[in-house]
Structures are given as C-alpha cells and as structure tokens.
Design an enzyme around this catalytic site. Structure first.
Site: not given
Lengths: 93, 310
Positions: B70, B73, B128, B197, B271
């Site tokens: 993405h 990020e 994204r 991510h 994440e």
C-alpha cells in the site's frame, strides 16, 4: 500534488456494532466523502477517517447526530505533509 | 543521488529513484551476500526488484519479506531499507542472523507497488492502490492486498473499482501480484512470508478471509506473542496480535492467506506504528526506532522458521 489543506483525520470510537454499521454506511457514499485510514472493524478498535475540508461540517453533524464520539487526530493534513516534504528536502541537502 | 549506502540517510523518507539507486549501491558494496533480482514490471512498466541475501547453497529454504504494497504506508519501505542494511552489517558477526543465513536465504521486496509509490511523491501522498486502468472503468487502481487467489472477492474486499479495497477483475490480475506469485511459486522453497503494512501496531497471521482457525494456530499465536514481546522490549511500543479476521476484520484476497494456502506455514502481516496520532504521516524521526523494534520481531520469526524446518 493534491492539496489537503483543511482536511482532518477524525478518530471515532464506536460503542457497538450498530454504531460501526453507521460508519460503514459512510464508506458506501457516492461520491466518496471519507477515506478510511483505519476502517470500521470492531468496537474495541478506533476508526480513523480522513475527511476533506468541504465535507467536515456534514460529517461532524452526522457523527454528532448519531451519538458517535470522535476526536480530531490530525487537525490539518497539509501541515504535516508540508513538514514531511521540508524534512525530505533538508535531508537531501 | 547518493554514491554509497553509508552516506544514505536511513532516518529520512526517499523517492523511488533514490531507493532503486540505493539498491544498486547495496548490491555493489556487498556483492558477496546480496544480489538484485528483477521479478517483473508494474502496470506502468516500472521494474519490480527483489533483494536476495544468500551465503551460498542452492534452492535453500527461504524467507520472503515485502514492504510497500500500500503505497502511502511510507514507514514500511523505510523500515525495509533499514532492515536490509542491518542484514549486511550483522550477518558476519555471529549470532542469530548468522545462523539463519547459514541455513536459509532471505528475499526482500522493498517497493511492492512502485507505481503507487511514485504517485504518492508526484501527485497524491495518500494513494493506496496500484495505478492499473481498464477500458470502461472510471476509477484507477486495484488494492493489491485484495487481489490474491485466496478467498478472492469475498467479504472485506470490494468489487467497486472506486473503492479503496477494490479487488480487481480476477485473482492475480495485477502484474505486481502476479510477479510475486510467479517468483514464490517458481522458487518452491519459501518457508516464511512477512508482509509489512502500516498502521495500527498489530502482528497478525491467517486467516483474514475466514474466522476458521488455521491448522497451526497455536504455534502461530505463541510465535506472534514472542515476536511482539521482543518488539516491545526495544522502545516499549505495544502491539496486539492474533489472526487477521479475529484481531482486525475479515479481509479477502490477501497476501498472507494466499501464502498459507500455498503451504507457507509461517505467514505474518505487520501493521507498524503510528504511536496513536500520525497515521500514515509518521514523522521521519520515528523511522529508525520503528525499524529497530520491527527487526527484533522479524528476527524472532526467522529464527523460529530456521529451528522448525518442515
């Protein structure tokens, strides 16, 4: 470069599934009015959404009318973007 | 562009050109252990590059790490770069990493979505998806983490091309996903996959597309617990962990589900931090602390993979 002046990121704490589905309804609006940074997942997790400046009033009214508690996580996205760009330029220099 | 990886600023964000130039410098300076593999081209025809860290042997069991699927990020690419440099600096010093690299290879794809990443620098910092377009479809881009052939098109992905979680017309329709599928399937001996991510400080494992626990759920739970503990001990950042569908939400067509269904038992999705208020706009001052803590978690997963061959 797209400009995000005045855009805010709101952090919403949904109490229950019903409130989460009110947030999911926002996701389906056409044209898209909010950009979920953290999508509606479960009541224990915050929902972060970027709201364009032009939509702020309506979206905040929507949240308040449905009793959805929110805080302003980022007050003006463009300020952070300008800082980021400046930091990159400084590092390059 | 920087002439060497030692003058490169690891505590700053960089453009695609700077990252690709850094990759060439890293390979030049450490050709004994690092090589660059071109695994395909993106929709807009940019090279898709993978770094291979190997101390020899052939067809060794391997670990796959990808960042930046993405594009907004940015902390993930920056963390991947720092980790790659850490590997070349540490591998000859003995210890856990040396043991790992004496037994396994490590592949790192730093910019998994080059078109989207270039777009975040040129036009839209908050982009994204990738940049694919198709006749008759008004909106641009597919969410590359919904385009994999595992639960494709299910809940937690969207068939509306204007949605941020649009899964694309068919599994692996996107060249950025197909390139990884072909590489990992062709390699045939990848034993762990880590897809990085941001943000929300979580470490998760399959499944995302269903609430059904995976066969080795117990093992993954305890491995994630250990990795999150190692991460916490660096800078005190707390992560939550568990399967994607029970920790976050149901998401279909995602990388780690595809990997798990291909027999890669150790498939994890990170994440990374935002420390609660920056989201995707994490200041560059947090790049190195984020990379330092993430490295310890990744090392925990890699070491477990090495000591639990299958």
């Amino acid at each position: 470069q797209m400009n995000f002046t005045g855009d805010q990121v709101l952090r919403v704490l949904a109490r229950d599934e019903k409130q989460l589905s009110l947030l999911r309804d926002l996701e389906g609006l056409k044209p898209q009015k909010v950009d979920f940074w953290r999508g509606p997942a479960r009541p224990s997790l915050p929902v972060d959404m970027r709201v364009p400046f032009s939509e702020l009033k309506d979206i905040k009214a929507y949240l308040e009318s449905h009793g959805l508690a929110y805080s302003v996580m980022i007050k003006d996205i463009q300020v952070l973007l300008d800082e980021e760009r400046e930091t990159m330029a400084k590092s390059r220099r | 562009l920087e002439r060497s990886t030692s003058s490169f600023s690891y505590s700053s964000y960089h453009t695609l050109e700077e990252i690709y130039s850094w990759i060439d410098n890293l390979v030049t300076e450490h050709s004994d252990i690092v090589s660059k593999i071109h695994i395909g081209n993106s929709f807009e025809n940019r090279s898709i590059l993978v770094l291979k860290f190997s101390t020899g042997g052939s067809q060794r069991p391997a670990i796959w790490i990808d960042t930046g699927i993405h594009s907004r990020e940015w902390i993930t690419h920056a963390t991947g770069i720092w980790i790659a440099k850490k590997i070349v600096n540490e591998y000859s010093k003995g210890g856990v990493l040396t043991d790992i690299l004496n037994a396994m290879d490590i592949f790192i794809e730093l910019v998994t979505n080059p078109d989207g990443f270039a777009f975040t620098h040129s036009m839209n910092r908050l982009w994204r998806k990738n940049k694919s377009t198709r006749p008759g479809i008004f909106c641009i881009g597919v969410d590359l983490n919904r385009n994999w052939n595992s639960g494709f098109g299910g809940n937690g992905s969207n068939n509306n091309p204007c949605s941020e979680t649009y899964h694309g017309p068919s599994p692996q329709s996107e060249p950025e996903v197909a390139a990884i599928v072909n590489f990992i399937t062709g390699h045939g001996n990848v034993k762990a996959l880590i897809s990085i991510h941001s943000y929300s400080q979580m470490l998760m494992y399959p499944y995302g597309h269903s609430l059904q626990p995976v066969a080795n759920q117990e093992e993954l739970y305890h491995l994630a617990k250990g990795a999150v503990k190692a991460l916490y001990e660096v800078h005190g950042i707390e992560y939550i962990f568990g399967s994607i569908s029970t920790t976050l939400y149901v998401a279909s067509g995602i990388t780690v589900d595809w990997a798990y269904d291909r027999g890669i038992k150790y498939a994890f999705s990170f994440e990374l931090r935002d420390t609660g208020r920056y989201g995707f706009l994490l200041p560059a001052s947090q790049i190195i602390p984020t990379a330092q803590e993430t490295w310890l978690a990744i090392l925990t997963i890699m070491e477990h993979t090495r000591t639990h061959p299958y």
